[in-house]
Design a protein around this motif. Structure first.
Motif, PDB file in Angstrom:
ATOM      1  N   THR A 154      41.125  33.615  43.361  1.00 21.98           N
ATOM      2  CA  THR A 154      39.732  33.801  43.799  1.00 21.98           C
ATOM      3  C   THR A 154      39.407  32.900  44.993  1.00 21.98           C
ATOM      4  OG1 THR A 154      38.861  32.091  42.322  1.00 21.98           O
ATOM      5  CG2 THR A 154      38.968  34.327  41.428  1.00 21.98           C
ATOM      6  N   TYR A 210      36.052  43.431  39.922  1.00 21.55           N
ATOM      7  CA  TYR A 210      35.908  43.281  38.462  1.00 21.55           C
ATOM      8  C   TYR A 210      34.915  44.321  37.934  1.00 21.55           C
ATOM      9  CZ  TYR A 210      35.441  40.782  34.007  1.00 21.55           C
ATOM     10  OH  TYR A 210      35.454  40.430  32.677  1.00 21.55           O
ATOM     11  N   PHE A 251      36.221  39.398  44.392  1.00 20.40           N
ATOM     12  CA  PHE A 251      36.770  39.488  43.041  1.00 20.40           C
ATOM     13  C   PHE A 251      35.745  40.107  42.078  1.00 20.40           C
ATOM     14  CE2 PHE A 251      36.521  37.198  38.939  1.00 20.40           C
ATOM     15  CZ  PHE A 251      37.477  37.939  38.272  1.00 20.40           C
ATOM     16  N   ILE A 252      34.493  39.632  42.141  1.00 22.86           N
ATOM     17  CA  ILE A 252      33.464  40.138  41.221  1.00 22.86           C
ATOM     18  C   ILE A 252      33.212  41.641  41.470  1.00 22.86           C
ATOM     19  CG2 ILE A 252      30.977  40.004  40.631  1.00 22.86           C
ATOM     20  CD1 ILE A 252      32.571  37.777  39.289  1.00 22.86           C
ATOM     21  N   SER A 286      44.172  31.590  38.556  1.00 21.90           N
ATOM     22  CA  SER A 286      42.869  32.186  38.848  1.00 21.90           C
ATOM     23  C   SER A 286      42.213  31.484  40.033  1.00 21.90           C
ATOM     24  CB  SER A 286      41.964  32.067  37.608  1.00 21.90           C
ATOM     25  OG  SER A 286      40.604  32.102  37.961  1.00 21.90           O
ATOM     26  N   MET A 315      44.660  40.797  36.639  1.00 26.43           N
ATOM     27  CA  MET A 315      44.012  40.820  37.960  1.00 26.43           C
ATOM     28  C   MET A 315      44.554  39.711  38.857  1.00 26.43           C
ATOM     29  SD  MET A 315      40.064  41.681  37.171  1.00 26.43           S
ATOM     30  CE  MET A 315      39.610  43.182  36.310  1.00 26.43           C
ATOM     31  N   ASP A 336      41.716  36.023  33.884  1.00 28.68           N
ATOM     32  CA  ASP A 336      41.778  37.491  34.030  1.00 28.68           C
ATOM     33  C   ASP A 336      43.225  37.839  34.394  1.00 28.68           C
ATOM     34  OD1 ASP A 336      38.761  38.097  33.995  1.00 28.68           O
ATOM     35  OD2 ASP A 336      38.937  36.572  35.552  1.00 28.68           O
ATOM     36  N   HIS A 377      38.985  36.688  29.808  1.00 24.67           N
ATOM     37  CA  HIS A 377      37.911  37.689  29.811  1.00 24.67           C
ATOM     38  C   HIS A 377      38.434  39.022  29.296  1.00 24.67           C
ATOM     39  CE1 HIS A 377      34.971  35.242  32.146  1.00 24.67           C
ATOM     40  NE2 HIS A 377      36.084  34.635  32.514  1.00 24.67           N
ATOM     41  N   GLY A 386      38.745  41.584  32.070  1.00 26.06           N
ATOM     42  CA  GLY A 386      39.723  40.981  32.982  1.00 26.06           C
ATOM     43  C   GLY A 386      41.118  40.895  32.399  1.00 26.06           C
ATOM     44  N   PHE A 389      44.019  44.461  43.433  1.00 27.13           N
ATOM     45  CA  PHE A 389      43.734  43.158  42.827  1.00 27.13           C
ATOM     46  C   PHE A 389      44.117  41.987  43.745  1.00 27.13           C
ATOM     47  CE2 PHE A 389      44.154  45.018  38.243  1.00 27.13           C
ATOM     48  CZ  PHE A 389      42.832  45.448  38.292  1.00 27.13           C
TER      49      PHE A 389
END
Ligand SMILES: Nc1ncnc2c1ncn2[C@@H]1O[C@H](CCC(=O)c2cccc(C(=O)O)c2)[C@@H](O)[C@H]1O
Ligand SMILES: [Zn+2]
Length: 353
Positions: free
Chosen positions: A265, A74, A70-71, A261, A295, A292, A29, A32, A62
Protein backbone atom coordinates in the motif's frame (compact mmCIF):
# COMPACT_ATOMS: atom_id res chain seq x y z
CA UNK A 1 1.48 -21.75 -0.88
CA UNK A 2 3.35 -21.24 -4.13
CA UNK A 3 7.08 -20.76 -4.51
CA UNK A 4 6.95 -17.11 -5.50
CA UNK A 5 5.64 -16.29 -2.04
CA UNK A 6 8.72 -17.59 -0.31
CA UNK A 7 10.96 -14.86 1.00
CA UNK A 8 13.95 -16.21 -0.89
CA UNK A 9 16.44 -14.86 1.60
CA UNK A 10 15.15 -16.97 4.50
CA UNK A 11 16.81 -20.38 4.90
CA UNK A 12 14.87 -23.31 3.50
CA UNK A 13 14.75 -25.16 6.83
CA UNK A 14 13.25 -22.15 8.50
CA UNK A 15 10.56 -22.12 5.83
CA UNK A 16 9.71 -25.72 6.50
CA UNK A 17 9.60 -24.95 10.22
CA UNK A 18 7.25 -21.98 9.66
CA UNK A 19 4.98 -23.91 7.30
CA UNK A 20 4.12 -26.52 9.94
CA UNK A 21 4.27 -24.21 12.97
CA UNK A 22 0.87 -23.87 14.73
CA UNK A 23 -0.12 -20.21 14.50
CA UNK A 24 -2.68 -17.54 15.39
CA UNK A 25 -3.65 -14.77 12.95
CA UNK A 26 -5.00 -11.57 14.51
CA UNK A 27 -5.18 -9.13 11.61
CA UNK A 28 -6.69 -10.43 8.41
CA UNK A 29 -9.59 -8.96 6.47
CA UNK A 30 -12.49 -11.11 5.33
CA UNK A 31 -12.88 -9.75 1.77
CA UNK A 32 -9.15 -9.08 1.57
CA UNK A 33 -8.50 -12.81 2.08
CA UNK A 34 -10.40 -13.95 -0.99
CA UNK A 35 -8.02 -16.14 -2.98
CA UNK A 36 -7.59 -15.52 -6.74
CA UNK A 37 -9.71 -18.62 -7.33
CA UNK A 38 -12.60 -17.24 -5.25
CA UNK A 39 -12.26 -13.73 -6.72
CA UNK A 40 -12.30 -15.03 -10.28
CA UNK A 41 -15.21 -17.36 -9.49
CA UNK A 42 -17.23 -14.44 -8.08
CA UNK A 43 -16.14 -12.16 -10.95
CA UNK A 44 -17.35 -14.74 -13.49
CA UNK A 45 -20.65 -14.94 -11.61
CA UNK A 46 -21.04 -11.15 -11.84
CA UNK A 47 -19.72 -10.18 -15.30
CA UNK A 48 -20.79 -6.53 -14.93
CA UNK A 49 -17.92 -5.98 -12.44
CA UNK A 50 -14.50 -4.47 -13.33
CA UNK A 51 -12.64 -7.30 -11.59
CA UNK A 52 -10.76 -9.59 -14.02
CA UNK A 53 -11.91 -13.21 -14.17
CA UNK A 54 -8.45 -14.47 -15.12
CA UNK A 55 -6.31 -15.18 -12.00
CA UNK A 56 -3.18 -14.11 -13.96
CA UNK A 57 -4.69 -10.68 -14.70
CA UNK A 58 -5.46 -10.31 -11.01
CA UNK A 59 -1.76 -9.86 -10.26
CA UNK A 60 -1.78 -6.57 -12.21
CA UNK A 61 -5.17 -5.62 -10.84
CA UNK A 62 -3.72 -6.07 -7.33
CA UNK A 63 -0.79 -3.71 -7.91
CA UNK A 64 -1.46 -0.46 -6.08
CA UNK A 65 -0.19 3.04 -6.69
CA UNK A 66 -1.06 4.22 -3.17
CA UNK A 67 -3.40 3.52 -0.25
CA UNK A 68 -6.39 5.24 -1.90
CA UNK A 69 -5.97 3.08 -4.99
CA UNK A 70 -5.83 -0.01 -2.77
CA UNK A 71 -9.16 0.94 -1.14
CA UNK A 72 -10.73 1.53 -4.57
CA UNK A 73 -9.69 -1.94 -5.75
CA UNK A 74 -10.74 -3.46 -2.40
CA UNK A 75 -14.23 -2.03 -2.84
CA UNK A 76 -14.51 -3.51 -6.34
CA UNK A 77 -14.01 -6.92 -4.70
CA UNK A 78 -16.56 -6.03 -2.00
CA UNK A 79 -18.97 -5.39 -4.91
CA UNK A 80 -18.61 -9.04 -5.97
CA UNK A 81 -20.15 -10.30 -2.75
CA UNK A 82 -23.85 -10.03 -3.36
CA UNK A 83 -25.66 -12.93 -1.74
CA UNK A 84 -25.51 -14.70 1.63
CA UNK A 85 -24.18 -17.74 -0.25
CA UNK A 86 -21.27 -15.59 -1.57
CA UNK A 87 -20.56 -14.60 2.07
CA UNK A 88 -20.66 -18.19 3.27
CA UNK A 89 -18.43 -19.47 0.46
CA UNK A 90 -15.88 -16.70 1.00
CA UNK A 91 -15.72 -17.26 4.76
CA UNK A 92 -15.42 -21.04 4.53
CA UNK A 93 -12.72 -20.84 1.83
CA UNK A 94 -10.75 -18.27 3.85
CA UNK A 95 -10.81 -20.70 6.78
CA UNK A 96 -9.54 -23.47 4.49
CA UNK A 97 -6.56 -21.29 3.46
CA UNK A 98 -5.82 -20.47 7.10
CA UNK A 99 -6.02 -24.12 8.14
CA UNK A 100 -3.60 -25.06 5.35
CA UNK A 101 -1.07 -22.76 7.02
CA UNK A 102 -1.63 -24.40 10.40
CA UNK A 103 -3.55 -21.43 11.74
CA UNK A 104 -5.35 -22.76 14.79
CA UNK A 105 -7.10 -19.53 15.72
CA UNK A 106 -7.93 -16.43 13.66
CA UNK A 107 -9.68 -13.15 14.32
CA UNK A 108 -11.13 -12.14 10.99
CA UNK A 109 -11.97 -8.47 10.40
CA UNK A 110 -15.36 -8.20 8.77
CA UNK A 111 -17.05 -5.01 7.56
CA UNK A 112 -20.77 -5.87 7.72
CA UNK A 113 -21.77 -2.31 6.78
CA UNK A 114 -20.19 -2.61 3.33
CA UNK A 115 -22.24 -5.72 2.55
CA UNK A 116 -25.54 -4.70 4.14
CA UNK A 117 -25.52 -1.29 2.45
CA UNK A 118 -25.10 -3.15 -0.85
CA UNK A 119 -28.30 -5.02 -0.18
CA UNK A 120 -27.44 -8.21 1.72
CA UNK A 121 -29.95 -8.82 4.50
CA UNK A 122 -28.36 -8.31 7.94
CA UNK A 123 -29.70 -11.48 9.52
CA UNK A 124 -28.75 -13.57 6.50
CA UNK A 125 -25.24 -12.07 6.56
CA UNK A 126 -24.77 -13.04 10.22
CA UNK A 127 -26.17 -16.54 9.61
CA UNK A 128 -23.77 -17.00 6.68
CA UNK A 129 -20.61 -16.13 8.63
CA UNK A 130 -21.70 -18.18 11.64
CA UNK A 131 -22.57 -21.16 9.51
CA UNK A 132 -19.12 -20.95 7.86
CA UNK A 133 -17.42 -20.53 11.26
CA UNK A 134 -19.01 -23.68 12.67
CA UNK A 135 -18.35 -25.69 9.50
CA UNK A 136 -14.71 -24.54 9.43
CA UNK A 137 -14.20 -25.53 13.05
CA UNK A 138 -15.72 -28.96 12.45
CA UNK A 139 -14.00 -29.58 9.10
CA UNK A 140 -10.57 -27.95 9.60
CA UNK A 141 -10.21 -27.56 13.38
CA UNK A 142 -9.52 -23.83 12.95
CA UNK A 143 -11.29 -21.53 15.43
CA UNK A 144 -12.60 -18.35 13.85
CA UNK A 145 -13.64 -15.22 15.72
CA UNK A 146 -14.90 -11.93 14.31
CA UNK A 147 -13.86 -8.31 14.58
CA UNK A 148 -16.52 -6.00 13.10
CA UNK A 149 -14.89 -2.84 11.79
CA UNK A 150 -16.21 0.58 10.90
CA UNK A 151 -15.11 1.66 7.40
CA UNK A 152 -14.26 5.11 8.77
CA UNK A 153 -14.27 6.95 5.44
CA UNK A 154 -17.91 5.94 4.91
CA UNK A 155 -18.84 8.32 7.73
CA UNK A 156 -20.61 8.20 11.05
CA UNK A 157 -23.61 6.42 9.56
CA UNK A 158 -21.31 3.44 9.03
CA UNK A 159 -20.18 3.70 12.65
CA UNK A 160 -23.76 3.74 13.90
CA UNK A 161 -24.79 0.81 11.73
CA UNK A 162 -21.72 -1.24 12.66
CA UNK A 163 -22.15 -0.77 16.40
CA UNK A 164 -25.85 -1.49 16.10
CA UNK A 165 -25.19 -4.80 14.34
CA UNK A 166 -22.45 -5.62 16.86
CA UNK A 167 -24.58 -5.02 19.94
CA UNK A 168 -28.15 -5.95 18.95
CA UNK A 169 -28.84 -9.28 20.65
CA UNK A 170 -30.94 -10.45 17.70
CA UNK A 171 -28.06 -9.92 15.25
CA UNK A 172 -24.79 -10.09 17.14
CA UNK A 173 -23.05 -13.30 16.09
CA UNK A 174 -21.70 -15.69 18.69
CA UNK A 175 -18.18 -15.49 17.24
CA UNK A 176 -17.90 -11.71 17.61
CA UNK A 177 -15.13 -10.68 20.01
CA UNK A 178 -13.94 -7.25 18.96
CA UNK A 179 -14.66 -3.92 17.34
CA UNK A 180 -12.39 -2.13 14.86
CA UNK A 181 -11.95 0.82 12.56
CA UNK A 182 -10.38 0.55 9.10
CA UNK A 183 -9.90 2.30 5.79
CA UNK A 184 -8.00 5.51 5.12
CA UNK A 185 -6.77 7.53 8.11
CA UNK A 186 -6.12 10.83 6.36
CA UNK A 187 -9.17 13.03 6.90
CA UNK A 188 -10.76 10.44 9.20
CA UNK A 189 -9.81 11.46 12.76
CA UNK A 190 -10.14 8.70 15.36
CA UNK A 191 -11.70 10.75 18.22
CA UNK A 192 -15.06 11.12 16.43
CA UNK A 193 -15.61 7.36 16.83
CA UNK A 194 -15.38 7.41 20.61
CA UNK A 195 -19.14 7.10 21.31
CA UNK A 196 -19.37 4.03 19.06
CA UNK A 197 -16.37 2.34 20.66
CA UNK A 198 -17.80 3.18 24.10
CA UNK A 199 -20.98 1.31 23.19
CA UNK A 200 -19.10 -1.67 21.75
CA UNK A 201 -16.83 -1.89 24.80
CA UNK A 202 -19.85 -1.61 27.13
CA UNK A 203 -21.31 -4.61 25.28
CA UNK A 204 -18.19 -6.64 26.08
CA UNK A 205 -16.23 -6.24 22.85
CA UNK A 206 -12.49 -5.60 22.67
CA UNK A 207 -11.17 -2.49 20.95
CA UNK A 208 -8.78 -3.05 18.01
CA UNK A 209 -8.69 -0.06 15.64
CA UNK A 210 -6.24 0.43 12.79
CA UNK A 211 -4.02 3.41 13.59
CA UNK A 212 -0.67 4.77 12.50
CA UNK A 213 -0.75 2.84 9.23
CA UNK A 214 -0.95 5.86 6.91
CA UNK A 215 -0.69 8.74 9.39
CA UNK A 216 1.63 9.68 12.24
CA UNK A 217 1.92 8.61 15.87
CA UNK A 218 -0.77 11.05 17.07
CA UNK A 219 -3.35 8.74 15.46
CA UNK A 220 -2.07 5.89 17.63
CA UNK A 221 -2.32 8.08 20.73
CA UNK A 222 -5.88 8.99 19.69
CA UNK A 223 -6.76 5.30 19.30
CA UNK A 224 -5.42 4.61 22.78
CA UNK A 225 -6.98 7.61 24.50
CA UNK A 226 -10.32 7.93 22.75
CA UNK A 227 -11.01 4.41 21.51
CA UNK A 228 -9.33 2.56 24.42
CA UNK A 229 -7.43 0.36 21.98
CA UNK A 230 -6.20 -2.96 23.43
CA UNK A 231 -4.20 -3.75 20.30
CA UNK A 232 -3.31 -1.53 17.36
CA UNK A 233 -3.75 -2.49 13.71
CA UNK A 234 -0.34 -1.74 12.15
CA UNK A 235 0.79 1.16 14.38
CA UNK A 236 3.71 1.53 12.00
CA UNK A 237 4.33 5.22 12.70
CA UNK A 238 4.69 4.54 16.45
CA UNK A 239 8.39 4.16 15.68
CA UNK A 240 8.55 7.96 15.30
CA UNK A 241 7.65 8.52 18.95
CA UNK A 242 9.79 7.03 21.71
CA UNK A 243 7.27 7.86 24.43
CA UNK A 244 4.59 6.05 22.49
CA UNK A 245 6.77 2.97 22.09
CA UNK A 246 7.46 3.00 25.85
CA UNK A 247 3.73 3.34 26.53
CA UNK A 248 2.85 0.42 24.23
CA UNK A 249 5.53 -1.73 25.86
CA UNK A 250 4.55 -0.84 29.42
CA UNK A 251 0.84 -1.46 28.86
CA UNK A 252 1.36 -4.59 26.75
CA UNK A 253 -0.59 -3.08 23.85
CA UNK A 254 0.35 -5.39 20.99
CA UNK A 255 1.01 -4.14 17.49
CA UNK A 256 -0.49 -6.15 14.64
CA UNK A 257 2.39 -5.87 12.22
CA UNK A 258 1.77 -6.74 8.54
CA UNK A 259 5.08 -6.07 6.77
CA UNK A 260 4.23 -6.91 3.14
CA UNK A 261 0.94 -4.99 3.34
CA UNK A 262 2.84 -1.85 4.32
CA UNK A 263 4.98 -2.13 1.20
CA UNK A 264 2.07 -3.02 -1.11
CA UNK A 265 0.00 0.00 0.00
CA UNK A 266 3.16 2.15 -0.03
CA UNK A 267 2.79 3.02 3.64
CA UNK A 268 6.48 2.00 4.01
CA UNK A 269 8.98 2.33 1.14
CA UNK A 270 10.92 -0.92 1.44
CA UNK A 271 10.94 -3.93 3.75
CA UNK A 272 14.38 -3.01 4.99
CA UNK A 273 12.99 0.33 6.17
CA UNK A 274 10.16 -1.35 8.10
CA UNK A 275 10.27 -0.33 11.78
CA UNK A 276 9.57 -3.83 13.18
CA UNK A 277 13.08 -3.96 14.64
CA UNK A 278 12.52 -0.72 16.56
CA UNK A 279 9.32 -2.16 18.01
CA UNK A 280 11.09 -5.24 19.30
CA UNK A 281 14.02 -3.19 20.64
CA UNK A 282 11.56 -1.02 22.59
CA UNK A 283 9.99 -4.13 24.16
CA UNK A 284 6.66 -3.82 22.32
CA UNK A 285 4.62 -7.02 21.96
CA UNK A 286 4.88 -7.64 18.21
CA UNK A 287 2.50 -9.97 16.38
CA UNK A 288 2.87 -11.01 12.75
CA UNK A 289 -0.15 -10.88 10.45
CA UNK A 290 -1.08 -10.89 6.78
CA UNK A 291 -3.84 -8.20 6.40
CA UNK A 292 -5.16 -8.86 2.84
CA UNK A 293 -2.86 -11.70 1.77
CA UNK A 294 -3.84 -12.50 -1.85
CA UNK A 295 -4.14 -8.79 -2.68
CA UNK A 296 -0.62 -8.27 -1.38
CA UNK A 297 0.82 -11.45 -2.92
CA UNK A 298 1.60 -12.94 0.46
CA UNK A 299 0.32 -15.29 3.15
CA UNK A 300 0.93 -15.67 6.87
CA UNK A 301 3.81 -18.12 6.39
CA UNK A 302 5.55 -15.60 4.16
CA UNK A 303 5.00 -12.81 6.71
CA UNK A 304 6.74 -14.95 9.35
CA UNK A 305 9.62 -15.57 6.93
CA UNK A 306 9.90 -11.83 6.27
CA UNK A 307 9.84 -11.09 10.00
CA UNK A 308 12.49 -13.76 10.65
CA UNK A 309 14.76 -12.11 8.13
CA UNK A 310 14.17 -8.55 9.34
CA UNK A 311 14.63 -9.55 12.99
CA UNK A 312 17.34 -12.12 12.32
CA UNK A 313 15.44 -14.90 14.08
CA UNK A 314 16.03 -18.63 14.26
CA UNK A 315 13.32 -21.25 14.90
CA UNK A 316 13.10 -20.37 18.62
CA UNK A 317 12.67 -16.68 17.82
CA UNK A 318 9.95 -17.43 15.27
CA UNK A 319 8.15 -19.65 17.81
CA UNK A 320 8.23 -16.78 20.32
CA UNK A 321 6.60 -14.49 17.73
CA UNK A 322 3.90 -17.10 17.19
CA UNK A 323 3.32 -17.26 20.96
CA UNK A 324 3.03 -13.45 21.06
CA UNK A 325 0.04 -13.67 18.75
CA UNK A 326 -1.64 -16.26 20.96
CA UNK A 327 -0.91 -14.16 24.04
CA UNK A 328 -2.34 -10.99 22.44
CA UNK A 329 -5.41 -12.81 21.11
CA UNK A 330 -8.89 -12.81 22.63
CA UNK A 331 -8.90 -16.56 23.13
CA UNK A 332 -9.81 -17.68 26.64
CA UNK A 333 -7.03 -18.71 29.04
CA UNK A 334 -7.44 -22.45 28.40
CA UNK A 335 -7.36 -21.91 24.64
CA UNK A 336 -4.21 -19.78 24.88
CA UNK A 337 -2.46 -22.43 26.95
CA UNK A 338 -3.49 -25.13 24.50
CA UNK A 339 -2.13 -23.34 21.40
CA UNK A 340 1.04 -22.15 23.16
CA UNK A 341 1.70 -25.69 24.37
CA UNK A 342 1.22 -26.92 20.83
CA UNK A 343 3.74 -24.37 19.55
CA UNK A 344 6.21 -25.39 22.25
CA UNK A 345 5.83 -29.13 21.64
CA UNK A 346 6.26 -28.66 17.90
CA UNK A 347 9.35 -26.45 18.33
CA UNK A 348 11.02 -28.74 20.84
CA UNK A 349 10.47 -31.75 18.58
CA UNK A 350 11.79 -29.84 15.54
CA UNK A 351 14.96 -28.80 17.34
CA UNK A 352 15.61 -32.17 18.98
CA UNK A 353 18.88 -33.71 17.72
N1 LIG B 1 -4.60 -2.43 5.21
C1 LIG B 1 -5.82 -1.93 5.53
N2 LIG B 1 -5.92 -0.79 6.21
C2 LIG B 1 -7.12 -0.26 6.49
N3 LIG B 1 -8.28 -0.83 6.11
C3 LIG B 1 -8.22 -1.96 5.41
C4 LIG B 1 -7.01 -2.55 5.11
N4 LIG B 1 -7.25 -3.67 4.42
C5 LIG B 1 -8.55 -3.80 4.30
N5 LIG B 1 -9.15 -2.78 4.89
C6 LIG B 1 -10.59 -2.65 4.90
O1 LIG B 1 -10.94 -1.62 4.06
C7 LIG B 1 -12.22 -1.18 4.46
C8 LIG B 1 -12.33 0.15 3.85
C9 LIG B 1 -13.62 0.41 3.19
C10 LIG B 1 -13.78 1.85 3.07
O2 LIG B 1 -12.90 2.59 3.43
C11 LIG B 1 -15.02 2.40 2.52
C12 LIG B 1 -15.04 3.74 2.19
C13 LIG B 1 -16.20 4.27 1.65
C14 LIG B 1 -17.31 3.47 1.42
C15 LIG B 1 -17.26 2.14 1.75
C16 LIG B 1 -18.42 1.27 1.49
O3 LIG B 1 -18.45 0.14 1.96
O4 LIG B 1 -19.31 1.68 0.78
C17 LIG B 1 -16.12 1.60 2.32
C18 LIG B 1 -12.13 -1.22 5.95
O5 LIG B 1 -13.29 -1.31 6.60
C19 LIG B 1 -11.19 -2.39 6.21
O6 LIG B 1 -11.84 -3.53 6.68
ZN1 LIG C 1 -5.92 -4.13 8.12
Amino acid sequence: MTDHLIDARAPRDLHAFIASLPKAELHVHHVGSASPRIVSELAARHPDSQVPTDPEALVDFFTFTDFAHFIQVYLSVVDLIRTPEDVRLLTYEVARDLARQQVRYAELTITPFSSTRRGIDEGAFMDAIEDARKAAEADFGTLLRWCFDIPGEAGLESAEETVRMATDDRLRPEGLVSFGLGGPEIGVPRPQFKPYFDRAIAAGLHSVPHAGETTGPQTVWDALTHLRAERIGHGTSSAQDEKLLAHLAEHRIALEVCPTSNIATRAVRTLDEHPIKEFVKAGVLVTINSDDPPMFGTDLDNEYAVAARLLDLDERGVAELAKNAVEASFLDAAGKTRVKDEIETYTTAWLAP
